[in-house]
Design a protein around this motif. Structure first.
Motif, PDB file in Angstrom:
ATOM      1  N   VAL A  15      41.589  43.199  36.772  1.00 40.55           N
ATOM      2  CA  VAL A  15      42.606  43.522  36.740  1.00 40.55           C
ATOM      3  C   VAL A  15      43.329  44.228  38.210  1.00 40.55           C
ATOM      4  O   VAL A  15      42.515  44.619  39.527  1.00 40.55           O
ATOM      5  N   ALA A  16      44.356  43.698  39.013  1.00 37.71           N
ATOM      6  CA  ALA A  16      45.090  44.007  40.035  1.00 37.71           C
ATOM      7  C   ALA A  16      45.588  45.572  40.383  1.00 37.71           C
ATOM      8  O   ALA A  16      44.954  46.216  39.299  1.00 37.71           O
ATOM      9  N   GLU A  17      44.766  45.584  40.787  1.00 41.04           N
ATOM     10  CA  GLU A  17      44.300  47.583  41.455  1.00 41.04           C
ATOM     11  C   GLU A  17      46.015  48.188  41.114  1.00 41.04           C
ATOM     12  O   GLU A  17      45.984  49.614  41.116  1.00 41.04           O
ATOM     13  N   ASP A  18      46.580  47.709  41.338  1.00 36.55           N
ATOM     14  CA  ASP A  18      48.267  48.460  41.678  1.00 36.55           C
ATOM     15  C   ASP A  18      48.924  47.679  39.929  1.00 36.55           C
ATOM     16  O   ASP A  18      50.325  47.907  39.889  1.00 36.55           O
ATOM     17  N   CYS A  19      48.030  47.254  38.781  1.00 42.16           N
ATOM     18  CA  CYS A  19      48.900  47.155  37.259  1.00 42.16           C
ATOM     19  C   CYS A  19      49.334  48.361  37.065  1.00 42.16           C
ATOM     20  O   CYS A  19      48.374  49.192  36.576  1.00 42.16           O
ATOM     21  N   PRO A  20      50.385  48.548  36.822  1.00 42.88           N
ATOM     22  CA  PRO A  20      50.741  49.256  36.026  1.00 42.88           C
ATOM     23  C   PRO A  20      50.558  50.125  34.781  1.00 42.88           C
ATOM     24  O   PRO A  20      50.744  50.943  34.608  1.00 42.88           O
ATOM     25  N   LEU A  21      49.447  48.995  33.336  1.00 40.89           N
ATOM     26  CA  LEU A  21      48.702  49.142  32.440  1.00 40.89           C
ATOM     27  C   LEU A  21      47.499  50.308  32.718  1.00 40.89           C
ATOM     28  O   LEU A  21      47.052  49.211  33.393  1.00 40.89           O
ATOM     29  N   ASP A  22      47.350  51.041  31.658  1.00 43.99           N
ATOM     30  CA  ASP A  22      45.718  51.157  31.924  1.00 43.99           C
ATOM     31  C   ASP A  22      45.419  50.235  30.545  1.00 43.99           C
ATOM     32  O   ASP A  22      43.789  51.050  30.439  1.00 43.99           O
ATOM     33  N   HIS A  23      45.514  49.758  29.737  1.00 43.22           N
ATOM     34  CA  HIS A  23      45.061  48.766  28.844  1.00 43.22           C
ATOM     35  C   HIS A  23      46.152  47.782  28.696  1.00 43.22           C
ATOM     36  O   HIS A  23      46.828  47.745  29.694  1.00 43.22           O
ATOM     37  N   ALA A  24      45.273  47.039  27.987  1.00 46.55           N
ATOM     38  CA  ALA A  24      45.375  45.345  28.482  1.00 46.55           C
ATOM     39  C   ALA A  24      47.070  45.690  26.775  1.00 46.55           C
ATOM     40  O   ALA A  24      46.443  46.001  26.399  1.00 46.55           O
ATOM     41  N   GLU A  25      47.665  44.392  27.216  1.00 50.67           N
ATOM     42  CA  GLU A  25      48.654  44.201  26.287  1.00 50.67           C
ATOM     43  C   GLU A  25      49.281  43.072  26.098  1.00 50.67           C
ATOM     44  O   GLU A  25      49.204  42.122  27.134  1.00 50.67           O
ATOM     45  N   SER A 113      37.855  47.898  27.702  1.00 42.76           N
ATOM     46  CA  SER A 113      37.361  47.579  26.572  1.00 42.76           C
ATOM     47  C   SER A 113      35.572  48.187  27.968  1.00 42.76           C
ATOM     48  O   SER A 113      35.443  47.346  28.904  1.00 42.76           O
ATOM     49  N   ALA A 114      34.715  48.123  26.809  1.00 41.37           N
ATOM     50  CA  ALA A 114      32.747  48.077  27.491  1.00 41.37           C
ATOM     51  C   ALA A 114      32.614  46.807  28.329  1.00 41.37           C
ATOM     52  O   ALA A 114      32.061  47.202  29.038  1.00 41.37           O
ATOM     53  N   TYR A 116      34.752  44.555  29.857  1.00 40.12           N
ATOM     54  CA  TYR A 116      35.279  45.244  31.378  1.00 40.12           C
ATOM     55  C   TYR A 116      34.726  45.615  31.919  1.00 40.12           C
ATOM     56  O   TYR A 116      34.565  45.577  33.015  1.00 40.12           O
ATOM     57  N   THR A 117      34.549  47.248  31.734  1.00 48.72           N
ATOM     58  CA  THR A 117      33.640  48.200  32.418  1.00 48.72           C
ATOM     59  C   THR A 117      32.358  47.496  32.878  1.00 48.72           C
ATOM     60  O   THR A 117      32.150  47.983  34.382  1.00 48.72           O
ATOM     61  N   LEU A 118      31.692  46.679  32.313  1.00 52.00           N
ATOM     62  CA  LEU A 118      30.394  46.103  32.876  1.00 52.00           C
ATOM     63  C   LEU A 118      30.658  45.490  33.887  1.00 52.00           C
ATOM     64  O   LEU A 118      29.895  45.417  35.172  1.00 52.00           O
ATOM     65  N   LEU A 119      31.721  44.628  33.581  1.00 51.17           N
ATOM     66  CA  LEU A 119      31.672  43.460  34.243  1.00 51.17           C
ATOM     67  C   LEU A 119      32.024  43.349  35.398  1.00 51.17           C
ATOM     68  O   LEU A 119      31.792  43.249  36.834  1.00 51.17           O
ATOM     69  N   ALA A 120      33.106  44.757  35.566  1.00 53.17           N
ATOM     70  CA  ALA A 120      33.794  45.112  36.585  1.00 53.17           C
ATOM     71  C   ALA A 120      32.787  45.656  37.554  1.00 53.17           C
ATOM     72  O   ALA A 120      32.901  46.040  39.022  1.00 53.17           O
ATOM     73  N   PRO A 123      28.213  43.122  38.077  1.00 54.48           N
ATOM     74  CA  PRO A 123      28.977  41.856  37.682  1.00 54.48           C
ATOM     75  C   PRO A 123      27.382  41.042  37.731  1.00 54.48           C
ATOM     76  O   PRO A 123      27.508  39.650  36.673  1.00 54.48           O
ATOM     77  N   ARG A 124      26.505  41.434  38.121  1.00 54.24           N
ATOM     78  CA  ARG A 124      25.200  40.660  37.489  1.00 54.24           C
ATOM     79  C   ARG A 124      24.285  41.323  35.994  1.00 54.24           C
ATOM     80  O   ARG A 124      23.732  40.225  35.940  1.00 54.24           O
ATOM     81  N   SER A 125      25.092  42.089  35.429  1.00 54.39           N
ATOM     82  CA  SER A 125      25.056  42.225  33.984  1.00 54.39           C
ATOM     83  C   SER A 125      25.943  41.367  33.129  1.00 54.39           C
ATOM     84  O   SER A 125      26.951  41.343  33.125  1.00 54.39           O
ATOM     85  N   PRO A 126      25.915  40.298  32.118  1.00 51.46           N
ATOM     86  CA  PRO A 126      25.766  39.383  31.729  1.00 51.46           C
ATOM     87  C   PRO A 126      25.889  40.440  30.414  1.00 51.46           C
ATOM     88  O   PRO A 126      25.717  40.942  29.759  1.00 51.46           O
ATOM     89  N   ILE A 127      26.957  39.228  29.609  1.00 51.57           N
ATOM     90  CA  ILE A 127      27.612  39.847  28.212  1.00 51.57           C
ATOM     91  C   ILE A 127      26.780  38.837  27.238  1.00 51.57           C
ATOM     92  O   ILE A 127      27.212  37.914  27.307  1.00 51.57           O
TER      93      ILE A 127
END
Length: 151
Positions: A15-25, A113-114, A116-120, A123-127
């Motif tokens: 997500v862009a660092e300047d995205c206005p939301l802290d959760h997906a909508e 989501s968990a 997203y946190t994992l991938l961000a 990135p070597r940690s697969p889901i």
């Protein structure tokens, strides 16, 4: 005729660092669907079923009144470079990360989501069963900023 592509393989678009939301909508839907609403619908309905090229062209076709299955129109569309999903309003305005599997198929990952946190974070940690599960290292990319920064 040269063909361009917007596809990535084994990539996570943050997500862009300047995205206005802290959760997906979910983007709002209206009489004439916006690019964001079409991107959301096409990806969310069938995660990992379409490539970025499929989403970008189908969105263009639906908005322009073209048959999304028209291969000649698709070839003409991709004969020039097109913006990829890094420029999608989903990551700029609505808080969605976009995961690309090894075949370039895409899925949405909500920023809270968990997964997203994992991938961000790594990135070597697969889901499992999803992005990176084939053992390939993922590349992490950021969405283009919503606005240019002012000096």
């Amino acid at each position: 005729m040269a063909t361009h592509t917007t596809n990535y393989a084994s990539t996570f678009i943050e997500v862009a660092e300047d995205c206005p939301l802290d959760h997906a909508e979910e983007p709002p839907t209206g009489e004439r669907p916006t690019i964001a609403a079409l991107h959301y619908r096409l990806i969310a309905q069938e995660p990992y079923a379409r490539t970025s090229d499929d989403v970008i062209f189908t969105t263009h076709a639906l908005r322009a009144g073209i048959d999304p299955d028209d291969s000649a129109a698709r070839e003409a569309f991709f004969s020039k470079g097109q913006p990829c999903l890094r420029s999608s309003p989903l990551g700029k305005r609505y808080g969605w990360g976009i995961a690309h599997d090894a075949e370039g198929r895409v899925a949405l990952v909500p920023r809270e989501s968990a997964d997203y946190t994992l991938l961000a974070a790594d990135p070597r940690s697969p889901i499992p069963g999803r992005c990176g599960a084939d053992g390939r290292e993922l590349t992490s990319r950021s969405v283009s900023r919503r606005r240019r920064s002012r000096a």
